[in-house]
Design a protein around this motif. Structure first.
Motif, PDB file in Angstrom:
ATOM      1  N   ASN A   1       6.949  11.566   9.656  1.00 28.08           N
ATOM      2  CA  ASN A   1       6.564  11.265   8.921  1.00 28.08           C
ATOM      3  C   ASN A   1       7.044   9.460   8.768  1.00 28.08           C
ATOM      4  O   ASN A   1       6.559   8.313   7.762  1.00 28.08           O
ATOM      5  CB  ASN A   1       7.011  11.715   8.451  1.00 28.08           C
ATOM      6  CG  ASN A   1       6.206  13.092   7.648  1.00 28.08           C
ATOM      7  OD1 ASN A   1       5.228  12.689   7.669  1.00 28.08           O
ATOM      8  ND2 ASN A   1       6.619  14.002   7.560  1.00 28.08           N
TER       9      ASN A   1
ATOM     10  N   PRO B   1       5.451   4.658  -2.379  1.00 29.11           N
ATOM     11  CA  PRO B   1       4.846   3.110  -2.825  1.00 29.11           C
ATOM     12  C   PRO B   1       5.136   1.962  -2.409  1.00 29.11           C
ATOM     13  O   PRO B   1       4.076   1.536  -1.800  1.00 29.11           O
ATOM     14  CB  PRO B   1       5.322   2.973  -4.498  1.00 29.11           C
ATOM     15  CG  PRO B   1       5.759   4.505  -4.724  1.00 29.11           C
ATOM     16  CD  PRO B   1       6.281   4.880  -4.041  1.00 29.11           C
TER      17      PRO B   1
ATOM     18  N   ASP C   1       0.783  -1.293   0.191  1.00 29.18           N
ATOM     19  CA  ASP C   1       0.142   0.014  -0.194  1.00 29.18           C
ATOM     20  C   ASP C   1       0.627   1.391  -0.412  1.00 29.18           C
ATOM     21  O   ASP C   1       1.958   1.140   0.959  1.00 29.18           O
ATOM     22  CB  ASP C   1      -0.289   0.398   1.400  1.00 29.18           C
ATOM     23  CG  ASP C   1      -2.065  -0.961   0.714  1.00 29.18           C
ATOM     24  OD1 ASP C   1      -2.449  -1.637   0.339  1.00 29.18           O
ATOM     25  OD2 ASP C   1      -2.585  -1.528   2.101  1.00 29.18           O
ATOM     26  N   PRO C   2       0.340   2.309  -1.442  1.00 31.76           N
ATOM     27  CA  PRO C   2       0.699   3.220  -0.512  1.00 31.76           C
ATOM     28  C   PRO C   2       1.678   4.532   0.286  1.00 31.76           C
ATOM     29  O   PRO C   2      -0.195   4.384   0.751  1.00 31.76           O
ATOM     30  CB  PRO C   2       0.924   3.991  -2.349  1.00 31.76           C
ATOM     31  CG  PRO C   2      -0.639   3.795  -2.735  1.00 31.76           C
ATOM     32  CD  PRO C   2      -0.434   1.931  -1.990  1.00 31.76           C
ATOM     33  N   VAL C   3       1.727   4.628   0.738  1.00 33.11           N
ATOM     34  CA  VAL C   3       1.989   6.237   1.764  1.00 33.11           C
ATOM     35  C   VAL C   3       1.748   7.224   0.894  1.00 33.11           C
ATOM     36  O   VAL C   3       3.561   7.617   0.689  1.00 33.11           O
ATOM     37  CB  VAL C   3       3.505   5.714   2.611  1.00 33.11           C
ATOM     38  CG1 VAL C   3       2.927   7.107   4.084  1.00 33.11           C
ATOM     39  CG2 VAL C   3       2.244   4.260   3.879  1.00 33.11           C
ATOM     40  N   THR C   4       2.166   8.701   1.134  1.00 30.71           N
ATOM     41  CA  THR C   4       1.609   9.575   1.187  1.00 30.71           C
ATOM     42  C   THR C   4       2.232  10.456   2.038  1.00 30.71           C
ATOM     43  O   THR C   4       1.174  10.746   3.138  1.00 30.71           O
ATOM     44  CB  THR C   4       0.563  10.403   0.135  1.00 30.71           C
ATOM     45  OG1 THR C   4       0.856   9.635  -0.898  1.00 30.71           O
ATOM     46  CG2 THR C   4       0.961  11.941  -0.339  1.00 30.71           C
TER      47      THR C   4
ATOM     48  N   GLU D   1       4.026  17.216  -1.597  1.00 33.86           N
ATOM     49  CA  GLU D   1       3.102  15.598  -1.169  1.00 33.86           C
ATOM     50  C   GLU D   1       4.196  14.639  -1.785  1.00 33.86           C
ATOM     51  O   GLU D   1       5.177  15.410  -2.521  1.00 33.86           O
ATOM     52  CB  GLU D   1       1.923  15.713  -1.857  1.00 33.86           C
ATOM     53  CG  GLU D   1       0.861  16.527  -1.490  1.00 33.86           C
ATOM     54  CD  GLU D   1       0.848  16.304   0.319  1.00 33.86           C
ATOM     55  OE1 GLU D   1       0.512  15.159   0.843  1.00 33.86           O
ATOM     56  OE2 GLU D   1       0.969  17.161   1.384  1.00 33.86           O
TER      57      GLU D   1
ATOM     58  N   THR E   1       5.010  10.852  -2.221  1.00 27.39           N
ATOM     59  CA  THR E   1       4.533   9.379  -2.380  1.00 27.39           C
ATOM     60  C   THR E   1       5.526   8.355  -2.454  1.00 27.39           C
ATOM     61  O   THR E   1       6.015   8.258  -2.776  1.00 27.39           O
ATOM     62  CB  THR E   1       3.666   8.989  -3.184  1.00 27.39           C
ATOM     63  OG1 THR E   1       2.295   9.791  -3.191  1.00 27.39           O
ATOM     64  CG2 THR E   1       2.685   7.588  -3.050  1.00 27.39           C
TER      65      THR E   1
END
Length: 329
Positions: free
Chosen positions: A169, A42, A28-31, A38, A40
């Motif tokens: 983050n 992947p 699942d990608p995280v942004t 922004e 992302t």
């Protein structure tokens, strides 16, 4: 100078020899927001290259040593590494080089570079996030060093907020958010306890002396010493400068008449030790009548304790103890 005492206090920061605790890999990608953009991811990065001590220690504190291809610091037998609460992680992870470059990160087959402006990223060397993007390598920029839109000035938020932002983050990127929040809560509690040591006492004026004899290099309001000093109960004499690490004039230092000097302990190529830096300041005639020099109110902390990183809370505590014991009642 109490350098040995300071080293021992900094070592008290929790997380010593942090065990590897990276979260499960996922597709699942995280942004996240990083320096106003922004970004992302992947997948979870697995071959991270870090630059500089504090940045590397952030990865260690989060238990992410197994996600690293290696780290870049200027030597492994330095005050920073010797006093690090994560010395065991420095020993077991791979020291790639003393200086970061495209060749170093490509040789490590990096999928992410964690660095910052003047913490590795530099237009003059061509080692920039854009250059790495062209090589297919993702980057994460240290929030303390984010450009704020005024020339090359750096800093977009208070330094401790920058630390908490980066921990959160990184927690999202590497799926270790619980660990990140645990560290933040721990650091905030430690800082709150330290702040009580100077309650009700006058706030001394503090000059952060990094290096420089022709012109001093110091901290504005956006670098970590600002929060270390203020949370400990002092006032940074250059806390009005909207920049992080910056050069000022000796005339201004003299005019602002510091009560205490906080010295950065690292080899700067001009005056290597805290004792040498103190000797220079004591022999610098324009400062002879300052309360700091007349009262010999000097204190030192390692470089890694005074840049954004997981030693910041312990630095607040160490400096607060010094101020409480050595400044006005």
């Amino acid at each position: 100078m109490r350098t040995a005492l300071v080293a021992s206090l900094v070592l008290l920061v929790s997380g010593c020899g942090a065990t590897v605790a990276s979260g499960p890999a996922t597709s699942d990608p995280v942004t996240i927001a990083n320096c106003g953009a922004e970004v992302t991811f992947p997948t979870v990065p697995s071959k991270v290259v870090t630059n500089d001590t504090g940045i590397t220690e952030m990865m260690f504190a989060l238990g992410l040593r197994d996600r690293m291809a290696g780290y870049v610091v200027n030597g492994v037998d330095t005050v920073d590494v010797r006093t690090s609460p994560w010395k065991a992680d420095f020993d077991s992870a791979k020291h790639l080089s003393d200086k970061i470059s495209k060749e170093v990160v490509q040789g490590a087959n990096a999928d992410l570079v964690f660095a910052g402006w003047n913490y590795g990223f530099s237009e003059s060397t061509g080692f920039t996030p854009d250059a790495l993007k062209g090589l297919g390598i993702a980057t994460y920029q240290l929030t303390e060093a984010c450009r704020n839109g005024v020339g090359k000035q750096r800093g977009i938020m208070p330094a401790l907020d920058a630390l908490y932002t980066d921990l959160r983050n990184l927690g999202k990127i590497f799926r270790v958010s619980d660990k990140a929040e645990s560290l933040i809560n721990e650091y905030q509690a430690q800082i709150d306890r330290a702040g009580k040591l100077m309650e009700g006492k006058p706030r001394p004026k503090v000059f952060l002396y990094d290096s420089g004899q022709d012109q001093p290099f110091t901290s504005g309001k956006n670098a970590a010493p600002q929060d270390v000093i203020s949370k400990a109960g002092g006032d940074n004499i250059f806390g009005d400068l909207n920049d992080s690490w910056t050069t000022v004039s000796w005339e201004t230092v003299v005019q602002r008449d510091p009560d205490v000097v906080l010295i950065v302990d690292y080899a700067d190529g001009e005056a290597n030790t805290p004792e040498q830096k103190q000797a220079f300041l004591e022999g610098f005639a324009p400062l002879a009548n300052s309360p700091a020099v007349k009262g010999k109110k000097f204190f030192s902390l390692p470089y890694a304790a005074l840049v954004e990183g997981p030693r910041n809370a312990a630095s607040v505590e160490a400096f607060a103890k010094f101020l409480a014991e050595n400044t006005g009642s």
